[in-house]
Design a protein around this motif. Structure first.
Motif, PDB file in Angstrom:
ATOM      1  N   ARG A 209       0.841  -1.201   0.000  1.00  0.00           N
ATOM      2  CA  ARG A 209       0.000   0.000   0.000  1.00  0.00           C
ATOM      3  C   ARG A 209       0.877   1.253   0.000  1.00  0.00           C
ATOM      4  O   ARG A 209       1.846   1.317   0.753  1.00  0.00           O
ATOM      5  CB  ARG A 209      -0.923   0.023   1.224  1.00  0.00           C
ATOM      6  CG  ARG A 209      -1.949  -1.085   1.226  1.00  0.00           C
ATOM      7  CD  ARG A 209      -2.924  -0.948   2.411  1.00  0.00           C
ATOM      8  NE  ARG A 209      -3.873  -2.051   2.423  1.00  0.00           N
ATOM      9  CZ  ARG A 209      -5.011  -2.067   1.733  1.00  0.00           C
ATOM     10  NH1 ARG A 209      -5.321  -1.031   0.963  1.00  0.00           N
ATOM     11  NH2 ARG A 209      -5.824  -3.107   1.784  1.00  0.00           N
ATOM     12  N   LEU A 210       0.520   2.204  -0.820  1.00  0.00           N
ATOM     13  CA  LEU A 210       1.199   3.496  -0.825  1.00  0.00           C
ATOM     14  C   LEU A 210       0.559   4.357   0.260  1.00  0.00           C
ATOM     15  O   LEU A 210      -0.582   4.786   0.136  1.00  0.00           O
ATOM     16  CB  LEU A 210       1.074   4.168  -2.186  1.00  0.00           C
ATOM     17  CG  LEU A 210       1.735   5.540  -2.321  1.00  0.00           C
ATOM     18  CD1 LEU A 210       3.236   5.467  -2.055  1.00  0.00           C
ATOM     19  CD2 LEU A 210       1.469   6.134  -3.697  1.00  0.00           C
ATOM     20  N   LEU A 211       1.316   4.600   1.341  1.00  0.00           N
ATOM     21  CA  LEU A 211       0.777   5.351   2.475  1.00  0.00           C
ATOM     22  C   LEU A 211       1.072   6.842   2.368  1.00  0.00           C
ATOM     23  O   LEU A 211       0.308   7.656   2.883  1.00  0.00           O
ATOM     24  CB  LEU A 211       1.354   4.806   3.792  1.00  0.00           C
ATOM     25  CG  LEU A 211       1.194   3.308   4.037  1.00  0.00           C
ATOM     26  CD1 LEU A 211       1.625   2.967   5.465  1.00  0.00           C
ATOM     27  CD2 LEU A 211      -0.230   2.861   3.786  1.00  0.00           C
ATOM     28  N   ARG A 212       2.189   7.191   1.740  1.00  0.00           N
ATOM     29  CA  ARG A 212       2.529   8.599   1.545  1.00  0.00           C
ATOM     30  C   ARG A 212       3.362   8.727   0.280  1.00  0.00           C
ATOM     31  O   ARG A 212       4.406   8.089   0.160  1.00  0.00           O
ATOM     32  CB  ARG A 212       3.320   9.148   2.748  1.00  0.00           C
ATOM     33  CG  ARG A 212       3.678  10.624   2.622  1.00  0.00           C
ATOM     34  CD  ARG A 212       4.389  11.146   3.868  1.00  0.00           C
ATOM     35  NE  ARG A 212       5.754  10.666   3.999  1.00  0.00           N
ATOM     36  CZ  ARG A 212       6.557  10.945   5.016  1.00  0.00           C
ATOM     37  NH1 ARG A 212       6.111  11.678   6.023  1.00  0.00           N
ATOM     38  NH2 ARG A 212       7.788  10.479   5.061  1.00  0.00           N
TER      39      ARG A 212
ATOM     40  N   LEU B  78       7.633   2.300  -7.857  1.00  0.00           N
ATOM     41  CA  LEU B  78       7.280   1.228  -6.926  1.00  0.00           C
ATOM     42  C   LEU B  78       6.614   0.071  -7.647  1.00  0.00           C
ATOM     43  O   LEU B  78       6.926  -1.104  -7.407  1.00  0.00           O
ATOM     44  CB  LEU B  78       6.357   1.770  -5.834  1.00  0.00           C
ATOM     45  CG  LEU B  78       6.943   2.801  -4.881  1.00  0.00           C
ATOM     46  CD1 LEU B  78       5.847   3.419  -4.026  1.00  0.00           C
ATOM     47  CD2 LEU B  78       8.004   2.174  -3.986  1.00  0.00           C
ATOM     48  N   GLN B  79       5.696   0.381  -8.541  1.00  0.00           N
ATOM     49  CA  GLN B  79       4.960  -0.661  -9.263  1.00  0.00           C
ATOM     50  C   GLN B  79       5.882  -1.486 -10.152  1.00  0.00           C
ATOM     51  O   GLN B  79       5.620  -2.670 -10.389  1.00  0.00           O
ATOM     52  CB  GLN B  79       3.842  -0.025 -10.083  1.00  0.00           C
ATOM     53  CG  GLN B  79       2.699   0.506  -9.217  1.00  0.00           C
ATOM     54  CD  GLN B  79       1.675   1.289 -10.015  1.00  0.00           C
ATOM     55  OE1 GLN B  79       1.976   1.837 -11.079  1.00  0.00           O
ATOM     56  NE2 GLN B  79       0.465   1.359  -9.506  1.00  0.00           N
ATOM     57  N   GLN B  80       6.951  -0.885 -10.617  1.00  0.00           N
ATOM     58  CA  GLN B  80       7.913  -1.633 -11.417  1.00  0.00           C
ATOM     59  C   GLN B  80       8.612  -2.716 -10.606  1.00  0.00           C
ATOM     60  O   GLN B  80       9.105  -3.701 -11.152  1.00  0.00           O
ATOM     61  CB  GLN B  80       8.949  -0.680 -12.017  1.00  0.00           C
ATOM     62  CG  GLN B  80       8.388   0.213 -13.121  1.00  0.00           C
ATOM     63  CD  GLN B  80       9.372   1.296 -13.559  1.00  0.00           C
ATOM     64  OE1 GLN B  80      10.364   1.557 -12.880  1.00  0.00           O
ATOM     65  NE2 GLN B  80       9.093   1.904 -14.702  1.00  0.00           N
ATOM     66  N   ILE B  81       8.631  -2.546  -9.287  1.00  0.00           N
ATOM     67  CA  ILE B  81       9.297  -3.512  -8.409  1.00  0.00           C
ATOM     68  C   ILE B  81       8.307  -4.512  -7.821  1.00  0.00           C
ATOM     69  O   ILE B  81       8.588  -5.721  -7.781  1.00  0.00           O
ATOM     70  CB  ILE B  81      10.044  -2.780  -7.275  1.00  0.00           C
ATOM     71  CG1 ILE B  81      11.042  -1.762  -7.831  1.00  0.00           C
ATOM     72  CG2 ILE B  81      10.751  -3.783  -6.352  1.00  0.00           C
ATOM     73  CD1 ILE B  81      12.124  -2.350  -8.701  1.00  0.00           C
TER      74      ILE B  81
END
Length: 332
Positions: free
Chosen positions: A207-210, A219-222
């Motif tokens: 989850r992206l919190l900040r 992030l999605q690439q990882i």
């Protein structure tokens, strides 16, 4: 007394290497800061994101002193900063997703929220009573050297008084909370200028919190698709509805200033006595690095309000707009 940071692991690693010569000239200063932390004192630390007010994460009295110095709500967790991935893995339960993120972006402006492994290393107060810990390896040579000398985790929220714009220069950090610090290290202007991206790796999707300098796309690439913060939002700092706010009210998505307002422009053409252009070329990285210092500069002109030009939502713009919505009193 200065060095900068970077937004990816590789860049930050190069920055650490580039800073070695300078750090070697500051060993006495680094050692004094580590000693102050061991003694329960607070230390002003530069990072590549913003300046932090640091304390021994394992010392509840020292952590309490941070909350008091900042006037920070105690339900708001703190980020534990460590020198390397190995130390992080002793403190937090890192799964394969967490290791992949750490290897891609550490040292650098990414905080990972994971289940706590060693609750003694980051005390209950620092974690706001949660069973998780927010942890990262900063990419600034000065803070990295202090962490290596100290040997443990250091919680270091932004060195401003709670709710105000984060300091991205040594002078602003000293003006905000310097009187509370037993030691203060000047690392020059912060290269990123926004607090770290925070992502949780718990059950289910990450989850992206900040949002921050490590973008959603990176992030999605990882780790693949990201879920939104939802119930995990409480596990991240920087989630208050009114946060990062100057004294003057903030008006966002403004095409032009009104009478009495200061104006944070974005892109070419804007100018004037109270106009501060975040990036004349429309560069989001430049705008992010300038955001907090320009909010402060605009506020010093004693305007009726601070109007801010529309900022694109793509890439780093997501993080910039998050900070602006909170500065204006909206939950982003």
């Amino acid at each position: 007394m200065g060095v900068d940071g970077s937004d990816r692991g590789e860049g930050a690693g190069q920055l650490l290497a580039d800073g070695e010569a300078q750090i070697s000239l500051r060993q006495a200063e680094i050692a004094a800061a580590a000693d102050a932390l061991r003694a329960g004192g607070l230390v002003l630390l530069p990072t590549e994101t913003v300046y932090g007010l640091g304390a021994d994460a394992a010392n509840p009295a020292a952590v309490a002193a941070i909350f008091e110095a900042k006037g920070r709500p105690r339900f708001n967790p703190l980020i534990a900063h460590v020198a390397d991935l190995e130390t992080a893995a002793r403190i937090a339960q890192l799964d394969d997703r967490a290791y992949a993120l750490a290897r891609a972006f550490w040292p650098g402006p990414l905080t990972i929220v994971a289940p706590i492994r060693d609750a003694n290393a980051v005390c209950d107060l620092a974690r706001a009573g949660l069973d998780t810990v927010a942890i990262r390896v900063p990419g600034h040579p000065v803070s990295h050297a202090v962490l290596e000398a100290f040997g443990g985790a250091v919680v270091a929220p932004s060195a401003n008084r709670s709710g105000r714009p984060s300091p991205t220069t040594f002078a602003d950090a000293v003006a905000e909370t310097g009187d509370k610090a037993a030691a203060a290290l000047d690392g020059g202007p912060c290269a990123v200028g926004l607090e770290s991206t925070v992502v949780s790796v718990l059950e289910g999707q990450p989850r992206l919190l900040r949002p921050g300098a490590v973008t959603r796309v990176q992030l999605q690439q990882i780790v693949g698709p990201l879920a939104e913060a939802d119930d995990d939002a409480k596990r991240s700092p920087g989630r208050l509805a009114l946060h990062y706010a100057p004294d003057a009210p903030v008006r966002i998505n403004a095409k032009a200033p009104e009478a009495g307002e200061a104006y944070l422009a974005f892109g070419g053409g804007a100018g004037g006595e109270r106009v501060f252009n975040l990036s004349p070329t429309g560069d989001l990285a430049e705008a992010a690095a300038n955001l907090f210092s320009f909010l402060r500069a605009a506020d010093r002109t004693k305007p009726s309000a601070i109007a801010v030009a529309p900022i694109p939502e793509d890439g780093l713009g997501e993080a910039i707009n998050d900070r602006l919505r909170r500065a204006a009193g909206f939950i982003g």
